[in-house]
Design a protein around this motif. Structure first.
Motif, PDB file in Angstrom:
ATOM      1  N   ASN A 180       0.836  -1.203   0.000  1.00 53.81           N
ATOM      2  CA  ASN A 180       0.000   0.000   0.000  1.00 53.81           C
ATOM      3  C   ASN A 180       0.870   1.252   0.000  1.00 53.81           C
ATOM      4  OD1 ASN A 180      -2.375  -1.515   0.136  1.00 53.81           O
ATOM      5  ND2 ASN A 180      -2.201  -1.698   2.363  1.00 53.81           N
ATOM      6  N   GLY A 181       0.254   2.390  -0.179  1.00 50.65           N
ATOM      7  CA  GLY A 181       0.974   3.659  -0.155  1.00 50.65           C
ATOM      8  C   GLY A 181       1.318   4.115  -1.545  1.00 50.65           C
ATOM      9  N   SER A 182       2.600   4.332  -1.784  1.00 51.06           N
ATOM     10  CA  SER A 182       3.033   4.779  -3.106  1.00 51.06           C
ATOM     11  C   SER A 182       4.403   4.185  -3.422  1.00 51.06           C
ATOM     12  CB  SER A 182       3.100   6.305  -3.175  1.00 51.06           C
ATOM     13  OG  SER A 182       4.143   6.788  -2.341  1.00 51.06           O
ATOM     14  N   TYR A 183       4.725   4.198  -4.691  1.00 47.02           N
ATOM     15  CA  TYR A 183       6.046   3.796  -5.161  1.00 47.02           C
ATOM     16  C   TYR A 183       6.669   4.985  -5.882  1.00 47.02           C
ATOM     17  CZ  TYR A 183       5.059  -1.177  -4.418  1.00 47.02           C
ATOM     18  OH  TYR A 183       4.770  -2.397  -3.874  1.00 47.02           O
ATOM     19  N   ILE A 184       7.968   5.132  -5.716  1.00 49.32           N
ATOM     20  CA  ILE A 184       8.724   6.135  -6.472  1.00 49.32           C
ATOM     21  C   ILE A 184       9.633   5.367  -7.424  1.00 49.32           C
ATOM     22  CG2 ILE A 184      10.427   7.982  -6.370  1.00 49.32           C
ATOM     23  CD1 ILE A 184       9.307   8.605  -3.532  1.00 49.32           C
ATOM     24  N   PHE A 185       9.454   5.625  -8.712  1.00 45.38           N
ATOM     25  CA  PHE A 185      10.268   5.001  -9.752  1.00 45.38           C
ATOM     26  C   PHE A 185      11.270   6.025 -10.244  1.00 45.38           C
ATOM     27  CE2 PHE A 185       6.372   2.647  -9.707  1.00 45.38           C
ATOM     28  CZ  PHE A 185       6.758   1.343  -9.957  1.00 45.38           C
ATOM     29  N   ARG A 186      12.552   5.627 -10.271  1.00 44.39           N
ATOM     30  CA  ARG A 186      13.633   6.490 -10.761  1.00 44.39           C
ATOM     31  C   ARG A 186      14.328   5.769 -11.909  1.00 44.39           C
ATOM     32  NH1 ARG A 186      17.660   7.813  -6.568  1.00 44.39           N
ATOM     33  NH2 ARG A 186      18.133   9.472  -8.003  1.00 44.39           N
ATOM     34  N   ASN A 241      27.544  17.850 -14.298  1.00 48.54           N
ATOM     35  CA  ASN A 241      28.459  17.705 -13.160  1.00 48.54           C
ATOM     36  C   ASN A 241      28.911  16.260 -12.945  1.00 48.54           C
ATOM     37  OD1 ASN A 241      26.049  16.658 -12.316  1.00 48.54           O
ATOM     38  ND2 ASN A 241      25.875  17.951 -10.489  1.00 48.54           N
ATOM     39  N   GLY A 242      28.565  15.368 -13.875  1.00 48.20           N
ATOM     40  CA  GLY A 242      29.006  13.976 -13.788  1.00 48.20           C
ATOM     41  C   GLY A 242      28.128  13.081 -12.947  1.00 48.20           C
ATOM     42  N   GLU A 243      27.020  13.610 -12.442  1.00 46.18           N
ATOM     43  CA  GLU A 243      26.111  12.811 -11.626  1.00 46.18           C
ATOM     44  C   GLU A 243      24.979  12.251 -12.469  1.00 46.18           C
ATOM     45  OE1 GLU A 243      24.746  14.700  -8.095  1.00 46.18           O
ATOM     46  OE2 GLU A 243      26.752  15.333  -7.501  1.00 46.18           O
ATOM     47  N   ALA A 244      24.495  11.086 -12.075  1.00 44.88           N
ATOM     48  CA  ALA A 244      23.388  10.450 -12.789  1.00 44.88           C
ATOM     49  C   ALA A 244      22.119  11.284 -12.658  1.00 44.88           C
ATOM     50  CB  ALA A 244      23.157   9.049 -12.242  1.00 44.88           C
ATOM     51  N   THR A 245      21.356  11.335 -13.746  1.00 41.84           N
ATOM     52  CA  THR A 245      20.057  11.998 -13.730  1.00 41.84           C
ATOM     53  C   THR A 245      18.974  10.936 -13.917  1.00 41.84           C
ATOM     54  OG1 THR A 245      20.109  12.460 -16.105  1.00 41.84           O
ATOM     55  CG2 THR A 245      21.001  14.161 -14.642  1.00 41.84           C
ATOM     56  N   TYR A 246      17.779  11.224 -13.412  1.00 51.35           N
ATOM     57  CA  TYR A 246      16.702  10.249 -13.426  1.00 51.35           C
ATOM     58  C   TYR A 246      15.383  10.887 -13.847  1.00 51.35           C
ATOM     59  CZ  TYR A 246      19.935   7.466 -10.673  1.00 51.35           C
ATOM     60  OH  TYR A 246      21.037   6.767 -10.244  1.00 51.35           O
ATOM     61  N   LEU A 247      14.528  10.080 -14.491  1.00 47.26           N
ATOM     62  CA  LEU A 247      13.121  10.422 -14.674  1.00 47.26           C
ATOM     63  C   LEU A 247      12.402   9.846 -13.467  1.00 47.26           C
ATOM     64  CD1 LEU A 247      12.606   9.380 -18.423  1.00 47.26           C
ATOM     65  CD2 LEU A 247      13.033  11.678 -17.529  1.00 47.26           C
ATOM     66  N   GLU A 248      11.698  10.684 -12.705  1.00 45.73           N
ATOM     67  CA  GLU A 248      11.062  10.228 -11.477  1.00 45.73           C
ATOM     68  C   GLU A 248       9.548  10.253 -11.583  1.00 45.73           C
ATOM     69  OE1 GLU A 248      12.408  11.626  -7.713  1.00 45.73           O
ATOM     70  OE2 GLU A 248      14.502  11.682  -8.346  1.00 45.73           O
ATOM     71  N   TYR A 249       8.919   9.196 -11.062  1.00 48.16           N
ATOM     72  CA  TYR A 249       7.473   9.065 -11.056  1.00 48.16           C
ATOM     73  C   TYR A 249       7.044   8.593  -9.680  1.00 48.16           C
ATOM     74  CZ  TYR A 249       8.157   9.065 -16.098  1.00 48.16           C
ATOM     75  OH  TYR A 249       8.530   9.389 -17.384  1.00 48.16           O
ATOM     76  N   ASP A 250       6.064   9.295  -9.095  1.00 42.61           N
ATOM     77  CA  ASP A 250       5.487   8.909  -7.808  1.00 42.61           C
ATOM     78  C   ASP A 250       4.085   8.399  -8.097  1.00 42.61           C
ATOM     79  OD1 ASP A 250       4.643   8.594  -5.228  1.00 42.61           O
ATOM     80  OD2 ASP A 250       5.151  10.631  -4.585  1.00 42.61           O
ATOM     81  N   VAL A 251       3.843   7.112  -7.841  1.00 40.84           N
ATOM     82  CA  VAL A 251       2.571   6.491  -8.198  1.00 40.84           C
ATOM     83  C   VAL A 251       1.901   5.934  -6.942  1.00 40.84           C
ATOM     84  CG1 VAL A 251       1.447   4.762  -9.632  1.00 40.84           C
ATOM     85  CG2 VAL A 251       3.543   5.860 -10.446  1.00 40.84           C
ATOM     86  N   GLN A 252       0.659   6.361  -6.711  1.00 34.68           N
ATOM     87  CA  GLN A 252      -0.122   5.905  -5.566  1.00 34.68           C
ATOM     88  C   GLN A 252      -0.723   4.535  -5.844  1.00 34.68           C
ATOM     89  OE1 GLN A 252      -0.515   7.514  -2.536  1.00 34.68           O
ATOM     90  NE2 GLN A 252       1.067   8.879  -3.353  1.00 34.68           N
ATOM     91  N   VAL A 253      -0.799   3.702  -4.792  1.00 32.93           N
ATOM     92  CA  VAL A 253      -1.437   2.392  -4.881  1.00 32.93           C
ATOM     93  C   VAL A 253      -2.813   2.492  -4.255  1.00 32.93           C
ATOM     94  CG1 VAL A 253      -1.300  -0.036  -4.231  1.00 32.93           C
ATOM     95  CG2 VAL A 253       0.791   1.220  -4.790  1.00 32.93           C
ATOM     96  N   LEU A 254      -3.847   2.155  -5.018  1.00 31.90           N
ATOM     97  CA  LEU A 254      -5.224   2.185  -4.528  1.00 31.90           C
ATOM     98  C   LEU A 254      -5.593   0.818  -3.980  1.00 31.90           C
ATOM     99  CD1 LEU A 254      -6.846   4.075  -7.537  1.00 31.90           C
ATOM    100  CD2 LEU A 254      -5.908   5.060  -5.432  1.00 31.90           C
ATOM    101  N   GLU A 255      -6.407   0.801  -2.950  1.00 30.47           N
ATOM    102  CA  GLU A 255      -6.840  -0.475  -2.349  1.00 30.47           C
ATOM    103  C   GLU A 255      -7.876  -1.149  -3.199  1.00 30.47           C
ATOM    104  OE1 GLU A 255      -6.260  -1.354   1.262  1.00 30.47           O
ATOM    105  OE2 GLU A 255      -4.823   0.235   1.522  1.00 30.47           O
TER     106      GLU A 255
END
Length: 137
Positions: free
Chosen positions: A109-115, A123-137
């Motif tokens: 339950n809750g949510s998942y964050i996908f990176r 600057n040499g650091e990794a970049t990400y596409l981020e998605y916050d997805v809620q889980v419905l009961e």
């Protein structure tokens, strides 16, 4: 019975002479490629499995999809796309668009964050596409 031995002899001869590898063998290397975009659902239903389309570009036609590297950290999923490069042939270079599906089951339950790995920034650091997805009961 005589024909059985003849068939075994023929099949043995074919298997020995076919698919010979060069002396140095087949070389395979692995590359992580940047994800261009993702078709992420707005929400998940608890317990259901989803096929999430992931879009990226292959550096050449010698690259084949190997899989997704998914690293879970609580409710966060760090994801990179891994390609295998089969060395030893003539390759056509170019940014060849490709799509693969990431199979995901909403198991909590809750949510998942996908990176999704999107490349390396200035600057040499990794970049990400981020998605916050809620889980419905």
């Amino acid at each position: 019975m005589k024909y059985l031995w003849i068939m075994i002899a023929v099949l043995s001869a074919i298997s020995i002479t076919s698919c010979e590898l060069p002396e140095e063998g087949l070389r395979v290397s692995y590359d992580v490629v940047a994800v261009d975009s993702v078709q992420m659902p707005a929400t998940f239903n608890f317990g259901q499995t989803y096929d999430i389309p992931v879009f990226y570009k292959k550096p050449s036609d010698c690259h084949v999809f190997e899989g997704f590297n998914v690293t879970p950290e609580l409710n966060i999923r760090n994801i990179s796309t891994v390609l295998a490069r089969l060395d030893g042939g003539d390759c056509v270079d170019g940014n060849l668009p490709e799509e693969q599906s990431l199979r995901f089951t909403a198991a909590s339950n809750g949510s998942y964050i996908f990176r999704f790995f999107n490349g390396v920034g200035a600057n040499g650091e990794a970049t990400y596409l981020e998605y916050d997805v809620q889980v419905l009961e």
